[in-house]
Design an enzyme around this catalytic site. Structure first.
Site, PDB file in Angstrom:
ATOM      1  CG  ASP A 120      -2.822   1.502   6.983  1.00 14.96           C
ATOM      2  OD1 ASP A 120      -3.563   2.490   6.852  1.00 14.96           O
ATOM      3  OD2 ASP A 120      -1.592   1.592   7.126  1.00 14.96           O
ATOM      4  CE  LYS A 170      -0.979   1.503   3.918  1.00 17.66           C
ATOM      5  NZ  LYS A 170      -0.215   2.773   3.878  1.00 17.66           N
TER       6      LYS A 170
END
Length: 288
Positions: free
Chosen positions: A136, A9
Site C-alpha cells: 500500500d 487510505k
C-alpha cells in the site's frame, strides 16, 4: 523541521481477481484519501530515529520494524549519502484497521526525505523503496484518488473525484491482513473468474461515481466479518443512518465507511454513532 500529513487510505472498492504464482493476490481497487490522518515531522541532519506520540501511539510499534524507519533505511540503500534525520509521528489513525495507517506513515517519511534531499517524487529510487516496504505504500506516496492494481505496484493516473462526504468508523478491533486473505482459499496461480473492475471516469460527477461504486464490492468483507463479527454490526449501523448512499468495509477491515449526500448528513450520523458507541473511532471526512 519538515512536516507532512499521512492521510487515511480508503478502499472504495477492492476486487480480488486471483492469486499470482509468486503468492501475492492480484487486486483491483479504487483508492481515495481522507483528511483524517497522522502527522509526521522530520528534523534533517540528526541520526535516524523515531519518536511516537498521539492517541493510538501505543499500538503503532516504536521499534526498528516501524515502517517509517524501514522506508528510510530502504531508501538509504539506493541513495548514497542520503540525509536522514529524526522523525516525530503524531499517531491518530487506528492500527491494523484497513486504512493503510502504517503505509501512509512510510510514504510520508519518503516524501519528507525527498524534500530534504531534493529528490523528485517520481524518482525511481523512491518508488522502489515504497514497493519494497509494503503493497500500500506506493499509492500513498502521492495521496490522490486512483486505481491500484496487482499487488499495489500498478497505479493508474490520478482521478478527479467529486468530494464525498463520509463517516469512517472503527470498532476498536484490530484485524490481521494475512488471515483475511488466507480465508479466500486461493492457491498460487488460481483465479476467481470474476470480470474486470468497472471503468471509473477520470472526472465523474457524484451520481456517476455512486452508480459505479454500487456495482463494485470489497471481496475481503465476508472473510473479515468472520474474523471480527463486530464489522457486521458496524456496517448495519452505517447503512441505517439517514442520508447514507453506500456503506462498505475498507481494505481488510475493520474500518468501515459510509458515503452521504451532504456533509450535514455525515456530521449528524457521526454524532449519533459516537453517542451510541463512545469507545469507537468515529470520524467525518471528505474523501477525494
Amino acid at each position: 523541521m519538515l512536516t507532512t500529513r499521512a492521510p487515511a487510505k480508503i478502499n472504495l472498492t477492492l476486487h480480488v481477481r486471483g492469486r499470482r504464482p509468486d503468492g501475492y493476490h492480484d487486486l483491483e481497487s479504487l483508492v481515495a484519501f481522507s483528511g483524517a490522518g497522522d502527522t509526521l515531522s522530520l528534523t534533517p541532519g540528526e541520526p535516524l530515529s523515531l519518536d511516537i506520540s498521539g492517541p493510538t501511539s501505543s499500538a503503532a510499534g516504536a521499534g526498528d520494524d516501524n515502517l517509517v524507519l524501514r522506508a528510510s533505511r530502504r531508501l538509504a540503500e539506493d541513495v548514497k549519502g542520503l540525509r536522514l534525520g529524526r522523525f516525530r509521528l503524531e499517531k491518530r489513525l487506528p492500527v491494523a484497521a484497513g486504512i493503510g495507517g502504517g503505509s501512509s506513515d512510510a510514504a510520508a517519511a519518503l516524501r519528507l526525505l525527498a524534500r530534504a534531499n531534493d529528490l523528485a517524487l517520481d524518482d525511481p529510487r523512491l518508488r522502489e523503496a515504497a514497493r519494497a516496504v509494503g503493497s500500500d505504500v506506493p499509492v500513498c506516496l502521492e495521496p490522490r484518488a486512483r486505481m491500484m492494481r496487482g499487488a499495489g505496484e500498478s497505479l493508474g493516473a490520478p482521478l478527479n473525484l467529486p468530494s464525498l462526504p463520509a463517516v469512517l468508523i472503527n470498532p476498536g478491533v484490530p484485524v490481521a491482513t494475512a488471515p483475511v486473505f488466507a480465508a479466500l482459499g486461493l492457491q498460487p496461480g488460481a483465479s476467481r473468474g470474476d470480470g474486470a473492475h468497472i471503468e471509473i471516469a477520470a472526472q465523474p460527477n457524484a451520481a456517476q461515481l455512486l452508480a459505479a461504486l454500487a456495482k463494485c464490492r470489497n471481496d475481503l468483507e465476508d472473510a473479515a466479518c468472520l474474523q471480527a463479527p463486530v464489522i457486521v454490526g458496524a456496517l448495519a449501523i452505517l447503512r441505517a443512518a439517514r442520508g447514507c448512499r453506500l456503506a462498505r468495509m475498507s481494505g481488510s477491515g475493520a474500518t468501515c465507511f459510509a458515503l452521504f449526500a451532504t456533509r450535514r448528513d455525515a456530521v449528524r450520523a457521526a454524532r449519533v454513532i459516537r453517542d451510541q458507541h463512545p469507545a469507537w473511532w468515529v470520524k467525518t471526512a471528505m474523501l477525494r
